[in-house]
Enzyme design. Structure first.
Site, mmCIF file in Angstrom:
data_model
loop_
_atom_site.group_PDB
_atom_site.id
_atom_site.type_symbol
_atom_site.label_atom_id
_atom_site.label_comp_id
_atom_site.label_asym_id
_atom_site.label_seq_id
_atom_site.Cartn_x
_atom_site.Cartn_y
_atom_site.Cartn_z
ATOM 1 C CG ASP A 30 -9.233 -0.654 11.530
ATOM 2 O OD1 ASP A 30 -8.330 -1.442 11.166
ATOM 3 O OD2 ASP A 30 -9.483 0.400 10.915
ATOM 4 C CG ASP B 49 -0.337 -0.516 2.470
ATOM 5 O OD1 ASP B 49 0.905 -0.449 2.595
ATOM 6 O OD2 ASP B 49 -1.064 -0.979 3.362
HETATM 7 C C1 F6R Z 1 1.136 -1.245 6.269
HETATM 8 C C2 F6R Z 1 -0.182 -1.852 6.302
HETATM 9 C C3 F6R Z 1 -1.013 -1.849 7.535
HETATM 10 C C4 F6R Z 1 -0.224 -2.199 8.796
HETATM 11 C C5 F6R Z 1 -1.124 -2.147 10.009
HETATM 12 C C6 F6R Z 1 -0.384 -2.441 11.288
HETATM 13 O O1 F6R Z 1 1.750 -1.416 5.005
HETATM 14 O O2 F6R Z 1 -0.627 -2.320 5.308
HETATM 15 O O3 F6R Z 1 -2.055 -2.782 7.373
HETATM 16 O O4 F6R Z 1 0.320 -3.476 8.651
HETATM 17 O O5 F6R Z 1 -1.710 -0.878 10.096
HETATM 18 O O6 F6R Z 1 0.583 -1.474 11.510
HETATM 19 P P1 F6R Z 1 1.670 -1.656 12.656
HETATM 20 O O7 F6R Z 1 2.490 -2.834 12.285
HETATM 21 O O8 F6R Z 1 2.483 -0.402 12.633
HETATM 22 O O9 F6R Z 1 0.917 -1.869 13.912
#
Ligand code: F6R
Length: 261
Positions: free
Chosen positions: A136, A67
Protein backbone atom coordinates in the site's frame (compact mmCIF):
# COMPACT_ATOMS: atom_id res chain seq x y z
CA UNK A 1 15.68 10.33 -5.95
CA UNK A 2 18.07 7.87 -7.47
CA UNK A 3 16.49 4.69 -8.83
CA UNK A 4 18.76 1.69 -9.34
CA UNK A 5 17.39 -1.35 -11.14
CA UNK A 6 19.14 -4.60 -10.26
CA UNK A 7 18.57 -8.07 -11.70
CA UNK A 8 17.27 -9.64 -8.49
CA UNK A 9 16.98 -9.43 -4.71
CA UNK A 10 20.45 -10.89 -4.14
CA UNK A 11 22.04 -8.20 -6.31
CA UNK A 12 20.05 -5.53 -4.46
CA UNK A 13 21.23 -6.90 -1.12
CA UNK A 14 24.84 -6.91 -2.28
CA UNK A 15 24.68 -3.36 -3.64
CA UNK A 16 23.20 -1.96 -0.45
CA UNK A 17 25.60 -3.95 1.74
CA UNK A 18 28.44 -2.34 -0.23
CA UNK A 19 27.00 1.10 0.51
CA UNK A 20 26.83 0.22 4.22
CA UNK A 21 30.42 -1.05 4.07
CA UNK A 22 31.55 2.23 2.50
CA UNK A 23 29.70 4.17 5.20
CA UNK A 24 31.31 2.14 7.99
CA UNK A 25 34.76 2.64 6.54
CA UNK A 26 34.38 6.42 6.64
CA UNK A 27 32.32 6.45 9.87
CA UNK A 28 32.89 3.28 11.92
CA UNK A 29 30.26 4.19 14.54
CA UNK A 30 27.57 5.07 11.99
CA UNK A 31 23.97 4.73 13.14
CA UNK A 32 22.25 2.29 10.80
CA UNK A 33 18.45 2.22 10.75
CA UNK A 34 17.14 -1.23 9.97
CA UNK A 35 13.81 -2.44 8.63
CA UNK A 36 12.32 -5.87 9.19
CA UNK A 37 10.16 -8.06 6.94
CA UNK A 38 11.39 -10.25 4.10
CA UNK A 39 12.88 -7.66 1.74
CA UNK A 40 15.99 -6.56 3.67
CA UNK A 41 17.18 -10.09 4.49
CA UNK A 42 19.53 -10.26 1.47
CA UNK A 43 21.15 -7.02 2.69
CA UNK A 44 21.80 -8.49 6.14
CA UNK A 45 23.12 -11.71 4.62
CA UNK A 46 25.50 -9.85 2.29
CA UNK A 47 26.69 -7.57 5.10
CA UNK A 48 27.23 -10.51 7.45
CA UNK A 49 29.31 -12.26 4.78
CA UNK A 50 31.48 -9.15 4.43
CA UNK A 51 31.97 -8.91 8.19
CA UNK A 52 32.82 -12.61 8.53
CA UNK A 53 35.34 -12.44 5.67
CA UNK A 54 37.02 -9.46 7.34
CA UNK A 55 36.17 -7.12 4.44
CA UNK A 56 34.12 -4.90 6.75
CA UNK A 57 34.61 -3.94 10.37
CA UNK A 58 31.14 -3.40 11.84
CA UNK A 59 32.26 -3.71 15.46
CA UNK A 60 31.47 -0.07 16.26
CA UNK A 61 28.28 0.16 14.21
CA UNK A 62 25.13 1.25 16.00
CA UNK A 63 21.77 -0.15 14.98
CA UNK A 64 18.30 1.33 15.43
CA UNK A 65 14.83 0.04 14.73
CA UNK A 66 12.38 1.57 12.29
CA UNK A 67 9.23 0.30 13.91
CA UNK A 68 7.77 -2.13 16.42
CA UNK A 69 4.52 -3.93 17.14
CA UNK A 70 2.61 -2.73 20.16
CA UNK A 71 1.57 -5.24 22.78
CA UNK A 72 3.54 -8.36 21.89
CA UNK A 73 4.99 -9.91 25.04
CA UNK A 74 8.70 -9.24 25.62
CA UNK A 75 10.80 -11.79 23.75
CA UNK A 76 7.99 -12.73 21.31
CA UNK A 77 9.88 -14.13 18.27
CA UNK A 78 8.05 -11.78 15.87
CA UNK A 79 8.54 -8.60 17.86
CA UNK A 80 10.78 -6.47 15.71
CA UNK A 81 13.28 -6.27 18.54
CA UNK A 82 13.61 -10.07 18.42
CA UNK A 83 13.79 -10.04 14.62
CA UNK A 84 16.57 -7.43 14.56
CA UNK A 85 18.49 -9.27 17.26
CA UNK A 86 18.20 -12.50 15.25
CA UNK A 87 18.79 -11.15 11.72
CA UNK A 88 21.19 -8.26 12.33
CA UNK A 89 22.74 -7.93 15.78
CA UNK A 90 23.75 -11.56 16.34
CA UNK A 91 25.01 -12.29 12.78
CA UNK A 92 27.09 -9.10 12.81
CA UNK A 93 28.54 -10.03 16.19
CA UNK A 94 27.26 -6.86 17.85
CA UNK A 95 26.06 -6.52 21.40
CA UNK A 96 22.58 -5.45 22.48
CA UNK A 97 24.20 -2.28 23.81
CA UNK A 98 24.72 -1.04 20.27
CA UNK A 99 21.03 -1.40 19.52
CA UNK A 100 18.15 0.97 20.18
CA UNK A 101 14.44 0.67 19.49
CA UNK A 102 11.07 1.85 20.74
CA UNK A 103 9.48 0.04 23.67
CA UNK A 104 6.42 -1.69 22.19
CA UNK A 105 5.33 -3.01 25.57
CA UNK A 106 5.46 0.34 27.39
CA UNK A 107 2.40 1.26 29.42
CA UNK A 108 2.65 4.83 28.19
CA UNK A 109 3.08 4.24 24.47
CA UNK A 110 3.05 7.92 23.57
CA UNK A 111 5.87 8.66 26.00
CA UNK A 112 7.81 5.70 24.55
CA UNK A 113 7.37 7.13 21.04
CA UNK A 114 8.53 10.58 22.06
CA UNK A 115 11.48 9.15 23.97
CA UNK A 116 12.59 7.12 20.96
CA UNK A 117 12.30 10.02 18.53
CA UNK A 118 14.40 12.14 20.89
CA UNK A 119 16.93 9.35 21.41
CA UNK A 120 17.52 9.14 17.66
CA UNK A 121 18.32 12.85 17.50
CA UNK A 122 20.51 12.67 20.60
CA UNK A 123 22.42 9.78 19.05
CA UNK A 124 23.39 12.15 16.24
CA UNK A 125 20.72 11.11 13.75
CA UNK A 126 20.45 8.10 11.50
CA UNK A 127 23.23 7.89 8.91
CA UNK A 128 21.62 5.33 6.62
CA UNK A 129 18.01 4.22 6.98
CA UNK A 130 17.02 0.97 5.31
CA UNK A 131 13.41 0.80 4.19
CA UNK A 132 11.11 -1.73 2.63
CA UNK A 133 7.78 -0.73 1.11
CA UNK A 134 4.30 -2.04 1.79
CA UNK A 135 2.02 -3.06 -1.06
CA UNK A 136 0.00 0.00 0.00
CA UNK A 137 3.04 2.29 -0.28
CA UNK A 138 3.87 2.49 3.42
CA UNK A 139 7.37 3.07 4.72
CA UNK A 140 8.00 2.08 8.29
CA UNK A 141 4.40 1.61 9.31
CA UNK A 142 3.30 4.98 8.04
CA UNK A 143 0.15 3.79 6.41
CA UNK A 144 -1.63 5.74 3.62
CA UNK A 145 -2.57 9.30 4.61
CA UNK A 146 0.07 9.50 7.32
CA UNK A 147 1.24 13.06 7.78
CA UNK A 148 4.36 13.74 5.74
CA UNK A 149 5.64 15.69 8.77
CA UNK A 150 4.88 12.93 11.28
CA UNK A 151 7.20 11.96 14.11
CA UNK A 152 7.52 8.61 15.87
CA UNK A 153 4.06 7.67 17.09
CA UNK A 154 1.49 4.92 17.36
CA UNK A 155 -0.31 3.88 14.17
CA UNK A 156 -3.07 1.44 13.29
CA UNK A 157 -2.20 -1.10 10.60
CA UNK A 158 -4.43 -1.36 7.56
CA UNK A 159 -6.23 -4.63 6.96
CA UNK A 160 -3.99 -5.15 3.90
CA UNK A 161 -0.80 -4.85 5.96
CA UNK A 162 -2.15 -7.27 8.56
CA UNK A 163 -3.00 -9.73 5.78
CA UNK A 164 0.49 -9.25 4.27
CA UNK A 165 2.15 -9.87 7.66
CA UNK A 166 0.01 -12.83 8.72
CA UNK A 167 2.68 -15.09 7.18
CA UNK A 168 4.89 -14.29 10.18
CA UNK A 169 2.06 -15.30 12.56
CA UNK A 170 1.13 -18.83 11.43
CA UNK A 171 -0.99 -17.31 8.61
CA UNK A 172 -3.44 -16.24 11.29
CA UNK A 173 -4.44 -12.57 10.92
CA UNK A 174 -5.97 -12.62 14.40
CA UNK A 175 -2.46 -12.90 15.85
CA UNK A 176 -1.14 -9.85 13.93
CA UNK A 177 -1.17 -6.83 16.25
CA UNK A 178 -3.36 -3.91 15.17
CA UNK A 179 -1.08 -1.23 16.51
CA UNK A 180 2.55 -0.35 15.94
CA UNK A 181 5.08 2.27 16.87
CA UNK A 182 6.78 3.67 13.81
CA UNK A 183 9.30 6.36 13.07
CA UNK A 184 7.28 9.09 11.41
CA UNK A 185 7.79 10.22 7.84
CA UNK A 186 9.34 13.44 9.13
CA UNK A 187 11.66 11.33 11.30
CA UNK A 188 12.66 9.11 8.38
CA UNK A 189 13.30 12.16 6.20
CA UNK A 190 15.83 13.37 8.79
CA UNK A 191 18.04 10.36 8.16
CA UNK A 192 21.07 11.31 6.08
CA UNK A 193 20.48 8.62 3.48
CA UNK A 194 17.22 6.70 3.21
CA UNK A 195 17.67 3.56 1.08
CA UNK A 196 14.55 1.69 0.02
CA UNK A 197 14.74 -1.83 -1.38
CA UNK A 198 11.72 -3.30 -3.19
CA UNK A 199 11.63 -6.72 -4.77
CA UNK A 200 8.98 -8.77 -6.53
CA UNK A 201 6.04 -7.95 -8.76
CA UNK A 202 3.76 -7.38 -5.79
CA UNK A 203 5.63 -4.13 -5.11
CA UNK A 204 5.59 -2.83 -8.71
CA UNK A 205 2.53 -0.63 -8.29
CA UNK A 206 3.70 0.88 -5.03
CA UNK A 207 7.14 1.54 -6.53
CA UNK A 208 5.71 3.28 -9.63
CA UNK A 209 3.49 5.48 -7.47
CA UNK A 210 6.41 6.26 -5.14
CA UNK A 211 8.87 7.19 -7.85
CA UNK A 212 6.77 8.57 -10.70
CA UNK A 213 3.61 9.72 -8.96
CA UNK A 214 3.05 12.99 -7.13
CA UNK A 215 4.21 13.45 -3.54
CA UNK A 216 1.09 12.52 -1.64
CA UNK A 217 0.39 11.18 1.82
CA UNK A 218 -1.81 8.50 0.26
CA UNK A 219 1.49 6.98 -0.95
CA UNK A 220 3.71 7.58 2.08
CA UNK A 221 6.91 6.41 0.35
CA UNK A 222 6.50 9.22 -2.21
CA UNK A 223 7.71 11.56 0.55
CA UNK A 224 11.20 10.29 -0.26
CA UNK A 225 11.05 12.58 -3.30
CA UNK A 226 11.53 15.42 -0.81
CA UNK A 227 14.85 14.05 0.46
CA UNK A 228 18.03 15.37 -1.18
CA UNK A 229 19.71 11.95 -1.09
CA UNK A 230 17.21 9.10 -1.29
CA UNK A 231 17.98 5.85 -3.09
CA UNK A 232 15.42 3.36 -4.35
CA UNK A 233 16.84 -0.04 -5.33
CA UNK A 234 14.41 -2.29 -7.20
CA UNK A 235 14.68 -5.63 -8.90
CA UNK A 236 13.35 -6.09 -12.44
CA UNK A 237 9.97 -7.33 -11.21
CA UNK A 238 9.44 -4.39 -8.84
CA UNK A 239 10.59 -2.03 -11.63
CA UNK A 240 8.16 -3.49 -14.16
CA UNK A 241 5.67 -0.60 -13.95
CA UNK A 242 8.21 2.24 -14.12
CA UNK A 243 7.75 4.28 -17.31
CA UNK A 244 11.25 5.73 -16.95
CA UNK A 245 12.96 2.37 -16.35
CA UNK A 246 15.25 2.71 -19.38
CA UNK A 247 16.31 6.17 -18.30
CA UNK A 248 17.09 4.92 -14.78
CA UNK A 249 19.13 2.03 -16.22
CA UNK A 250 21.12 4.31 -18.53
CA UNK A 251 21.75 6.85 -15.79
CA UNK A 252 23.08 4.26 -13.37
CA UNK A 253 25.20 2.58 -16.05
CA UNK A 254 26.88 5.92 -16.76
CA UNK A 255 27.42 6.80 -13.09
CA UNK A 256 31.05 7.12 -11.98
CA UNK A 257 31.76 4.16 -9.68
CA UNK A 258 33.45 6.29 -7.03
CA UNK A 259 30.14 7.97 -6.29
CA UNK A 260 28.64 4.79 -4.81
CA UNK A 261 24.99 5.01 -3.87
C1 F6R B 1 9.23 -3.28 8.50
C2 F6R B 1 8.61 -2.15 7.84
C3 F6R B 1 7.67 -2.32 6.70
C4 F6R B 1 8.15 -3.34 5.67
C5 F6R B 1 7.13 -3.48 4.56
C6 F6R B 1 7.54 -4.51 3.54
O1 F6R B 1 10.12 -2.87 9.52
O2 F6R B 1 8.82 -1.05 8.26
O3 F6R B 1 7.50 -1.07 6.07
O4 F6R B 1 9.38 -2.92 5.16
O5 F6R B 1 5.90 -3.84 5.11
O6 F6R B 1 7.61 -5.76 4.13
P1 F6R B 1 8.24 -7.00 3.36
O7 F6R B 1 9.67 -6.68 3.13
O8 F6R B 1 8.09 -8.17 4.27
O9 F6R B 1 7.49 -7.12 2.09
Amino acid sequence: MEVVIVPDATAGGELIAEAIAALLSRKPDALLGVATGSTPLPIYQALTAKVRSGAVDASRARICQLDEYVGLPAGHPESYRSVVLREVIEPLGLSEKSFMGPDGSAEDVQAACEAYDKALTEAGGVDLQLLGIGTDGHIGFNEPCSSLASRTRIKTLTEQTRIDNARFFDDDIAQVPRHVITQGIGTILESRHPVLLATGEGKADAVARTVEGPVASVVPASALQLHPHATVVVDEAAASKLKLADYFRATYAAKPQWQGL
